[in-house]
Design a protein around this motif. Structure first.
Motif, PDB file in Angstrom:
ATOM      1  N   ASN A   1       0.667  -1.177   0.291  1.00  0.00           N
ATOM      2  CA  ASN A   1       0.009  -0.188  -0.349  1.00  0.00           C
ATOM      3  C   ASN A   1       1.212   1.718   0.139  1.00  0.00           C
ATOM      4  O   ASN A   1       1.530   1.638   1.083  1.00  0.00           O
ATOM      5  CB  ASN A   1      -1.148  -0.535   1.011  1.00  0.00           C
ATOM      6  CG  ASN A   1      -1.771   1.226   1.056  1.00  0.00           C
ATOM      7  OD1 ASN A   1      -2.304   2.168   0.161  1.00  0.00           O
ATOM      8  ND2 ASN A   1      -2.596   1.281   2.275  1.00  0.00           N
ATOM      9  N   GLU A   2       1.003   1.647  -1.099  1.00  0.00           N
ATOM     10  CA  GLU A   2       1.994   3.264  -0.827  1.00  0.00           C
ATOM     11  C   GLU A   2       1.238   4.362  -0.506  1.00  0.00           C
ATOM     12  O   GLU A   2       2.162   5.436  -0.267  1.00  0.00           O
ATOM     13  CB  GLU A   2       2.516   2.840  -2.992  1.00  0.00           C
ATOM     14  CG  GLU A   2       3.062   2.354  -3.819  1.00  0.00           C
ATOM     15  CD  GLU A   2       3.418   2.446  -4.975  1.00  0.00           C
ATOM     16  OE1 GLU A   2       3.741   3.182  -5.293  1.00  0.00           O
ATOM     17  OE2 GLU A   2       3.401   1.349  -5.714  1.00  0.00           O
ATOM     18  N   ARG A   3      -0.053   3.993  -0.535  1.00  0.00           N
ATOM     19  CA  ARG A   3      -0.351   5.325  -0.030  1.00  0.00           C
ATOM     20  C   ARG A   3       0.463   5.297   1.196  1.00  0.00           C
ATOM     21  O   ARG A   3       0.249   6.651   1.779  1.00  0.00           O
ATOM     22  CB  ARG A   3      -1.663   4.988   0.088  1.00  0.00           C
ATOM     23  CG  ARG A   3      -2.497   6.010   0.507  1.00  0.00           C
ATOM     24  CD  ARG A   3      -5.040   6.017   0.305  1.00  0.00           C
ATOM     25  NE  ARG A   3      -5.413   6.669   1.292  1.00  0.00           N
ATOM     26  CZ  ARG A   3      -6.505   6.575   0.958  1.00  0.00           C
ATOM     27  NH1 ARG A   3      -6.677   5.581   1.028  1.00  0.00           N
ATOM     28  NH2 ARG A   3      -7.134   7.829   1.178  1.00  0.00           N
ATOM     29  N   LEU A   4       0.243   3.958   1.623  1.00  0.00           N
ATOM     30  CA  LEU A   4       1.199   4.515   3.556  1.00  0.00           C
ATOM     31  C   LEU A   4       2.478   5.608   3.443  1.00  0.00           C
ATOM     32  O   LEU A   4       2.985   6.427   4.575  1.00  0.00           O
ATOM     33  CB  LEU A   4       1.166   3.594   4.047  1.00  0.00           C
ATOM     34  CG  LEU A   4       0.393   2.876   4.697  1.00  0.00           C
ATOM     35  CD1 LEU A   4       0.285   1.043   5.073  1.00  0.00           C
ATOM     36  CD2 LEU A   4      -1.142   3.510   5.040  1.00  0.00           C
ATOM     37  N   ILE A   5       3.265   5.849   2.553  1.00  0.00           N
ATOM     38  CA  ILE A   5       4.783   6.443   2.324  1.00  0.00           C
ATOM     39  C   ILE A   5       3.309   7.846   2.506  1.00  0.00           C
ATOM     40  O   ILE A   5       5.030   8.534   3.509  1.00  0.00           O
ATOM     41  CB  ILE A   5       4.655   5.906   1.100  1.00  0.00           C
ATOM     42  CG1 ILE A   5       5.081   4.937   0.862  1.00  0.00           C
ATOM     43  CG2 ILE A   5       6.392   7.131   1.402  1.00  0.00           C
ATOM     44  CD1 ILE A   5       6.096   4.381  -0.141  1.00  0.00           C
ATOM     45  N   LYS A   6       3.272   8.708   2.284  1.00  0.00           N
ATOM     46  CA  LYS A   6       2.657   9.410   1.955  1.00  0.00           C
ATOM     47  C   LYS A   6       1.553   9.990   2.694  1.00  0.00           C
ATOM     48  O   LYS A   6       1.657  11.204   3.682  1.00  0.00           O
ATOM     49  CB  LYS A   6       2.565  10.717   0.970  1.00  0.00           C
ATOM     50  CG  LYS A   6       2.982  10.824  -0.010  1.00  0.00           C
ATOM     51  CD  LYS A   6       2.549  11.594  -1.264  1.00  0.00           C
ATOM     52  CE  LYS A   6       3.288  11.434  -2.225  1.00  0.00           C
ATOM     53  NZ  LYS A   6       3.071  12.137  -3.980  1.00  0.00           N
ATOM     54  N   GLN A   7       0.367   9.348   3.803  1.00  0.00           N
ATOM     55  CA  GLN A   7      -0.064   8.732   4.458  1.00  0.00           C
ATOM     56  C   GLN A   7      -0.061   8.061   5.351  1.00  0.00           C
ATOM     57  O   GLN A   7      -0.950   7.169   6.210  1.00  0.00           O
ATOM     58  CB  GLN A   7      -1.616   8.569   4.245  1.00  0.00           C
ATOM     59  CG  GLN A   7      -2.196  10.310   2.702  1.00  0.00           C
ATOM     60  CD  GLN A   7      -2.957   9.833   2.034  1.00  0.00           C
ATOM     61  OE1 GLN A   7      -3.523   9.244   1.447  1.00  0.00           O
ATOM     62  NE2 GLN A   7      -4.284  10.484   2.598  1.00  0.00           N
ATOM     63  N   PRO A   8       1.113   7.727   6.749  1.00  0.00           N
ATOM     64  CA  PRO A   8       1.365   7.043   7.509  1.00  0.00           C
ATOM     65  C   PRO A   8      -0.211   7.013   8.692  1.00  0.00           C
ATOM     66  O   PRO A   8       0.021   5.478   9.677  1.00  0.00           O
ATOM     67  CB  PRO A   8       2.420   7.161   8.451  1.00  0.00           C
ATOM     68  CG  PRO A   8       2.345   8.900   8.046  1.00  0.00           C
ATOM     69  CD  PRO A   8       1.977   8.890   6.053  1.00  0.00           C
ATOM     70  N   HIS A   9      -0.966   8.530   8.688  1.00  0.00           N
ATOM     71  CA  HIS A   9      -2.096   8.034   9.956  1.00  0.00           C
ATOM     72  C   HIS A   9      -2.619   7.031   9.525  1.00  0.00           C
ATOM     73  O   HIS A   9      -4.014   6.937  10.568  1.00  0.00           O
ATOM     74  CB  HIS A   9      -2.564   9.831  10.098  1.00  0.00           C
ATOM     75  CG  HIS A   9      -3.513   9.977   8.537  1.00  0.00           C
ATOM     76  ND1 HIS A   9      -1.950  10.756   7.397  1.00  0.00           N
ATOM     77  CD2 HIS A   9      -4.424  10.086   7.631  1.00  0.00           C
ATOM     78  CE1 HIS A   9      -3.249  10.419   6.362  1.00  0.00           C
ATOM     79  NE2 HIS A   9      -4.550  10.318   6.537  1.00  0.00           N
ATOM     80  N   LEU A  10      -3.054   6.912   8.481  1.00  0.00           N
ATOM     81  CA  LEU A  10      -4.192   5.783   7.879  1.00  0.00           C
ATOM     82  C   LEU A  10      -3.962   4.842   8.668  1.00  0.00           C
ATOM     83  O   LEU A  10      -4.720   3.461   8.702  1.00  0.00           O
ATOM     84  CB  LEU A  10      -4.185   5.530   6.860  1.00  0.00           C
ATOM     85  CG  LEU A  10      -4.848   6.363   5.586  1.00  0.00           C
ATOM     86  CD1 LEU A  10      -3.979   6.125   4.102  1.00  0.00           C
ATOM     87  CD2 LEU A  10      -6.391   6.972   5.628  1.00  0.00           C
ATOM     88  N   LEU A  11      -2.996   4.338   8.995  1.00  0.00           N
ATOM     89  CA  LEU A  11      -2.453   3.097   9.929  1.00  0.00           C
ATOM     90  C   LEU A  11      -3.355   2.990  11.441  1.00  0.00           C
ATOM     91  O   LEU A  11      -3.333   2.853  12.046  1.00  0.00           O
ATOM     92  CB  LEU A  11      -1.016   2.570  10.442  1.00  0.00           C
ATOM     93  CG  LEU A  11      -0.166   2.380   9.309  1.00  0.00           C
ATOM     94  CD1 LEU A  11       1.481   2.525   9.235  1.00  0.00           C
ATOM     95  CD2 LEU A  11      -0.779   0.875   8.623  1.00  0.00           C
ATOM     96  N   ASN A  12      -3.454   4.162  12.095  1.00  0.00           N
ATOM     97  CA  ASN A  12      -3.961   4.721  12.958  1.00  0.00           C
ATOM     98  C   ASN A  12      -5.510   5.116  12.778  1.00  0.00           C
ATOM     99  O   ASN A  12      -5.907   4.278  13.894  1.00  0.00           O
ATOM    100  CB  ASN A  12      -2.910   6.005  13.459  1.00  0.00           C
ATOM    101  CG  ASN A  12      -1.996   5.972  13.692  1.00  0.00           C
ATOM    102  OD1 ASN A  12      -1.372   4.928  13.909  1.00  0.00           O
ATOM    103  ND2 ASN A  12      -0.966   7.290  13.830  1.00  0.00           N
TER     104      ASN A  12
END
Length: 226
Positions: free
Chosen positions: A175-186
């Motif tokens: 999920n490359e989106r997490l590179i710019k939006q790591p807050h999605l993990l939270n």
């Protein structure tokens, strides 16, 4: 002595009343017959409507408190806890087509750090997982992985943690989106914050499944409600 026959004179008014009475009685009988036929015809229809209503409208007592999520409807949830290290809990959501979505379980130790996860790095091991480009039905360029193969490293303000594949198979995407939006993990680790998609072979999945927990087993062990 001869008995004289008495002729009964015809009374038009009496005959009219008698005839009218006969007609009324006949009409009442016909009306009763029609009502009986109508009731007999409507009874099965009412029963069909009741049966259909019972199928479409569930008993409110049988309904869940909240509707199931898309994940619960489309995937079977599995979990692995304390994987290689204490507190390293991950989920594996398996689709009917065999694909497995990998991510962080709600009880992963990284979520306990103040501020949660602030960064994710797919450049672990000998290659950067984020540059992986798979194509075609044969999944060309897919990376073969073991269950303990590193997927990425997630970091918090105080520490960093290695996230692993959990199942043996072909790594199809991260999920490359997490590179710019790591807050999605939270905020949505079980949805937009998934980490990777892996396709295990049937034989490998059967073997891996033995080491995984079902959703109910996970909730009981961790004392959580999902």
């Amino acid at each position: 002595m001869e008995i004289q026959k008495t002729e009964v004179l015809e009374n038009p008014e009496v005959e009219a009343i008698i005839e009218l009475t006969k007609q009324n009685q006949s009409e009442e009988v016909e009306h009763c017959d029609e009502l009986q036929v109508a009731e007999e015809g409507e009874k099965p229809r009412d029963e069909d409507e009741d049966e259909l209503r019972n199928l479409l409208l569930s008993d409110i007592g049988d309904l869940p408190i909240s509707p199931p999520s898309a994940t619960q409807v489309n995937f079977v949830s599995y979990f692995i806890t304390d994987f290689t290290k204490s507190g390293h809990d991950q989920y594996i959501y398996r689709h009917p087509n065999g694909l497995c979505v990998i991510g962080l379980a709600p009880t992963h130790i990284a979520f306990k750090d103040e501020g949660g996860i602030t960064n994710i790095d797919f450049n672990v091991g000998k290659s950067d997982r984020s540059v992986l480009k798979v194509s075609g039905k044969r999944k060309k360029n897919a990376m073969r992985s073991e269950s303990n193969t590193a997927l990425c490293k997630v970091s918090t303000a105080n520490d960093s943690y290695i996230v692993r594949c959990c199942v043996k198979g072909s790594l199809l995407e991260v999920n490359e989106r997490l590179i710019k939006q790591p807050h999605l993990l939270n905020s949505s680790a079980d949805r937009e914050g998934y980490i990777a998609i892996i396709m295990p072979r049937p034989a490998d999945w059967t073997k891996n499944k033995e080491s995984l927990m079902t959703l109910e087993e996970y909730k009981e062990k961790k004392g959580v409600s999902l």
